[in-house]
Write a protein that holds these residues in place. Structure first.
Motif, short mmCIF file in Angstrom:
data_model
loop_
_atom_site.label_atom_id
_atom_site.label_comp_id
_atom_site.label_asym_id
_atom_site.label_seq_id
_atom_site.Cartn_x
_atom_site.Cartn_y
_atom_site.Cartn_z
N GLU A 1 9.86 18.46 0.05
CA GLU A 1 9.83 17.46 -0.68
C GLU A 1 9.07 15.93 0.23
OE1 GLU A 1 10.72 15.79 -4.95
OE2 GLU A 1 12.68 16.21 -3.52
N ARG A 2 9.38 16.10 1.05
CA ARG A 2 9.28 15.61 2.45
C ARG A 2 8.92 14.00 2.59
NH1 ARG A 2 8.34 19.17 7.70
NH2 ARG A 2 8.94 20.23 6.86
N VAL A 3 7.94 13.93 2.80
CA VAL A 3 7.58 12.00 2.71
C VAL A 3 7.41 11.64 0.38
CG1 VAL A 3 6.32 10.22 2.98
CG2 VAL A 3 7.12 11.62 5.06
N ILE A 4 8.39 11.67 -0.25
CA ILE A 4 7.53 11.02 -1.52
C ILE A 4 6.85 9.95 -1.49
CG2 ILE A 4 9.14 10.70 -3.55
CD1 ILE A 4 11.78 12.38 -2.52
N ASP A 5 7.31 9.34 -0.48
CA ASP A 5 6.49 8.03 -0.53
C ASP A 5 6.86 7.16 0.57
OD1 ASP A 5 5.02 6.34 -2.09
OD2 ASP A 5 5.60 5.74 -3.66
N THR A 6 5.51 6.21 0.56
CA THR A 6 6.41 5.09 2.01
C THR A 6 4.99 3.58 1.72
OG1 THR A 6 3.85 5.40 3.21
CG2 THR A 6 6.29 7.11 3.74
N GLU A 7 5.67 2.83 2.37
CA GLU A 7 4.86 1.48 1.84
C GLU A 7 5.25 0.43 2.89
OE1 GLU A 7 5.46 -0.18 -2.72
OE2 GLU A 7 6.82 -0.32 -1.25
N PHE A 8 3.98 0.07 3.63
CA PHE A 8 4.25 -0.57 4.76
C PHE A 8 3.69 -1.73 4.90
CE2 PHE A 8 0.18 1.72 5.47
CZ PHE A 8 -0.64 0.66 6.33
N GLU A 9 4.06 -2.66 5.21
CA GLU A 9 2.55 -4.18 5.37
C GLU A 9 3.19 -4.66 6.91
OE1 GLU A 9 4.80 -6.58 1.51
OE2 GLU A 9 5.09 -7.44 3.33
N GLN A 10 1.65 -5.32 7.24
CA GLN A 10 1.54 -4.99 8.50
C GLN A 10 1.77 -6.76 8.66
OE1 GLN A 10 -0.59 -2.77 11.18
NE2 GLN A 10 -2.16 -4.42 11.94
N VAL A 11 2.23 -7.61 9.43
CA VAL A 11 1.93 -8.94 9.27
C VAL A 11 1.44 -9.61 11.74
CG1 VAL A 11 3.57 -10.92 9.28
CG2 VAL A 11 4.22 -9.33 8.28
N SER A 12 0.81 -10.87 11.32
CA SER A 12 0.51 -10.60 12.80
C SER A 12 1.63 -11.53 13.14
CB SER A 12 -1.03 -10.77 13.04
OG SER A 12 -1.41 -11.97 12.76
N MET B 1 1.22 -1.57 -0.01
CA MET B 1 -0.75 0.07 -0.06
C MET B 1 0.84 1.26 -0.01
SD MET B 1 -2.48 1.31 3.06
CE MET B 1 -3.36 -0.03 3.33
N SER B 2 0.74 1.94 -0.76
CA SER B 2 1.21 3.70 -0.53
C SER B 2 0.78 4.50 -0.54
CB SER B 2 1.56 3.48 -2.14
OG SER B 2 2.51 4.34 -2.58
N ILE B 3 1.62 5.56 0.17
CA ILE B 3 0.64 6.56 0.62
C ILE B 3 0.72 7.80 0.03
CG2 ILE B 3 0.19 7.92 2.70
CD1 ILE B 3 0.51 5.63 4.55
N ALA B 4 0.19 8.41 -0.65
CA ALA B 4 0.31 9.69 -1.60
C ALA B 4 1.74 10.84 -0.43
CB ALA B 4 -0.45 10.99 -2.04
N ALA B 5 2.36 11.16 -0.79
CA ALA B 5 3.45 12.32 -0.53
C ALA B 5 3.10 13.41 0.34
CB ALA B 5 4.00 12.83 -1.61
N THR B 6 1.44 13.75 -0.35
CA THR B 6 1.44 14.62 0.25
C THR B 6 0.34 13.86 1.93
OG1 THR B 6 -0.57 15.00 -1.02
CG2 THR B 6 1.14 16.00 -2.04
N SER B 7 -0.02 12.88 1.63
CA SER B 7 -0.54 12.79 3.11
C SER B 7 -0.10 13.05 4.61
CB SER B 7 -0.93 11.03 3.11
OG SER B 7 0.21 10.16 3.31
N THR B 8 -1.69 13.68 5.38
CA THR B 8 -0.90 14.37 6.65
C THR B 8 -0.49 13.53 7.65
OG1 THR B 8 -2.35 15.82 5.49
CG2 THR B 8 -1.55 15.69 8.41
N ILE B 9 0.44 13.02 7.80
CA ILE B 9 0.16 11.94 8.75
C ILE B 9 0.21 12.41 10.32
CG2 ILE B 9 2.52 10.35 10.23
CD1 ILE B 9 1.94 10.32 6.91
N VAL B 10 0.01 13.89 10.96
CA VAL B 10 -0.89 14.11 12.21
C VAL B 10 -1.90 14.62 11.33
CG1 VAL B 10 -0.10 15.29 13.78
CG2 VAL B 10 1.89 14.59 12.44
N GLY B 11 -3.18 14.06 12.20
CA GLY B 11 -4.54 14.48 12.26
C GLY B 11 -5.00 15.51 12.81
#
Ligand code: BGC
Length: 491
Positions: A118-129, A1-11
């Motif tokens: 440019e701040r956060v250009i891209d992020t990807e993550f995976e969650q594993v239980s 899953m990719s989060i757009a660079a402009t997404s606000t992390i601190v809501g």
């Protein structure tokens, strides 16, 4: 899953609404015709958190913080040095990884940082239980599992993620258990919490455990920062907002960290840390002073794998609220036939009723409380009439209200301590408390009780300056940011 660079992390902190758009009002016992059992009346009395109780908790939190800063072992609060002496500035650049281990899931994340522009250009993550047996297995088994999943994730790197030629991948390791930090990239596990009982890790450097597992996986990465999830959250929040001064996690477990002045830490051996401020991980889950506890809390604690420890955590965090309620209902079922004669076997099973179940029940605003009935049936296996369902909601509300209000008092305790040391610096201007954790994020009633307590304690004027903001997934990005600021390549 990719989060757009402009997404606000601190809501921002959203108002507390149920899915149906309104908060469930607290039920007036007499007018709604509930037959009040003595157990319920006693419970409400013993769990009450009027202003004097909140004030006592806030004051005791501030006093325990001071005692923990004065000498090692000076109070329940460990007040651990994080070795994070500078928070992210926005200038961080490059590809960094984060690994987040703190509960029943762990997450791996990569982020491409582009500096101020440019701040956060891209992020990807995976969650594993994490398979349950690994929570009770050996240290090697747990770390091998984590390293193997991390290796798989790293293999999929591509797209906008780019590591300069000749560089080692660097990782920020968020490890959300009490660790005696020995440097920014090493720390000894003091004890497991939140139901983990992995053998062979306590007393060891958790970065060394991860490094050894990564070597076994032939994964060539360097851990450049070891951080608690609160510290990661504060770093993630500060990246976007210079006023972030405190971070709190309210999820499976709970904890808080904050920005402290070096000269306010008498136990600091010598001033080897050469900046004026640092981040202190309070490990406030161990706080216990003046809490309104009941026989149910004491019984749950005695039956836990860490009796006598983490009492604040056991009173206010997501792992335990459901279990406290189950214990109360079980007593009501036996003593007052709350659910008729039959007491199903599974009702007696610890942790069968979970905090998300309480939350789902509290969102039911139907006349016959059908969802409450269904959840009770599916979890603890009981049939219920309307009166019983109302009593159940009262019990949930009592425990959730106590938890949320005590969490609010804890936050005020921290702010109060900071304000006492530097008049006006906290209450006289905008101060942000970054919050993360599923309990805070998903339980509207809990959130609103917490905010109420903060407002009651601080008064409406000062509390306008204290902004409690949800910093979703801030700790992952925060750990990657701290990996960047502690990179061996500089930035
Ligand atoms: C741990 C803390 C952690 C908190 C929230 C507690 O059980 O002791 O280190 O920050 O949970 O995840």
């Amino acid at each position: 899953m990719s989060i757009a660079a402009t997404s606000t992390i601190v809501g921002s902190f959203s108002p507390t609404r149920s899915p149906t758009g309104r908060l469930r009002p607290r039920m007036a016992l007499r007018s709604s015709g509930i037959s009040v059992t003595p157990i319920l009346a006693d419970l409400q009395k013993n769990c009450a958190t009027p202003l004097p109780v909140l004030r006592h908790v806030a004051d005791a939190m501030a006093a325990d913080m001071r005692a923990g800063l004065a000498v090692e072992g000076g109070s329940d609060l460990k007040m651990i040095l994080s070795y994070v002496n500078s928070l992210p500035t926005g200038n961080e650049k490059g590809l960094f990884y984060a690994l987040d281990l703190g509960g029943t899931n762990f997450r791996v994340l990569r982020v491409q940082l582009g500096g101020k522009e440019e701040r956060v250009i891209d992020t990807e993550f995976e969650q594993v239980s994490i398979p349950e047996e690994l929570m009770f297995g050996t240290s090697e088994e747990l770390f091998d599992f984590i390293a193997s999943r991390l290796a798989r994730f790293v293999e999929k790197e591509g797209g906008r993620f780019c590591l300069p030629h000749g560089r080692k991948r660097e990782i920020g390791f968020t490890f959300s258990f009490p660790v005696k930090q020995t440097s920014i990239d090493s720390g000894i596990l003091i004890k497991w919490t939140k139901g983990f009982a992995v053998s062979g890790t306590a007393g060891k450097d958790v970065v060394a455990c991860l490094n050894e597992a990564m070597e076994r996986q032939e994964l060539n990465m360097r851990v450049s920062a070891l951080v608690n999830d609160t510290v990661g959250t504060l770093a993630g929040a500060r990246y976007w907002d210079d006023d972030a001064m405190v971070a709190v996690i309210l999820g499976t477990g709970t904890n808080a960290c904050y920005v402290e002045r070096m000269d306010a830490i008498p136990k600091l051996p010598d001033q080897t840390l050469n900046s004026r401020r640092t981040i202190i991980n309070t490990e406030w889950g161990a706080f216990s002073n003046g809490l309104p506890l009941t026989e149910f809390d004491r019984d749950m604690d005695a039956a836990s794998i860490n009796p006598g420890e983490q009492i604040f955590e056991k009173t206010i965090s997501g792992m335990y609220l459901g279990e406290i309620v189950r214990r109360i209902l079980y007593k009501m079922a036996k003593a007052d036939d709350l659910f008729g004669d039959a007491i199903p076997e599974k009702f007696s099973k610890p942790f069968i009723l979970r905090t998300p179940d309480l939350c789902a029940m509290q969102q039911d605003s139907s006349d016959d409380l059908e969802a409450v009935g269904l959840i009770l049936n599916n979890t603890i296996g009981v049939a219920s009439n309307l009166n019983a369902r109302k009593v159940v909601l009262e019990v949930c509300d009592t425990i959730v209200k106590r938890g949320g209000r005590l969490a609010g008092a804890g936050i005020v305790g921290i702010l109060q301590k900071m304000e006492e040391d530097s008049k006006g610096v906290v209450f006289g201007k905008r101060t942000v408390v970054a919050m993360d954790g599923g309990l805070y994020e998903h339980y509207p009633q809990y959130r609103s009780y917490l905010q109420d307590a903060v407002t009651e304690l601080l008064g409406s004027e000062i509390s306008k300056n204290v902004i409690i903001e949800h910093s979703k997934d801030g700790s992952g990005i925060g750990a990657a940011l701290l990996a960047a600021s502690n990179s061996k390549y500089g930035h």
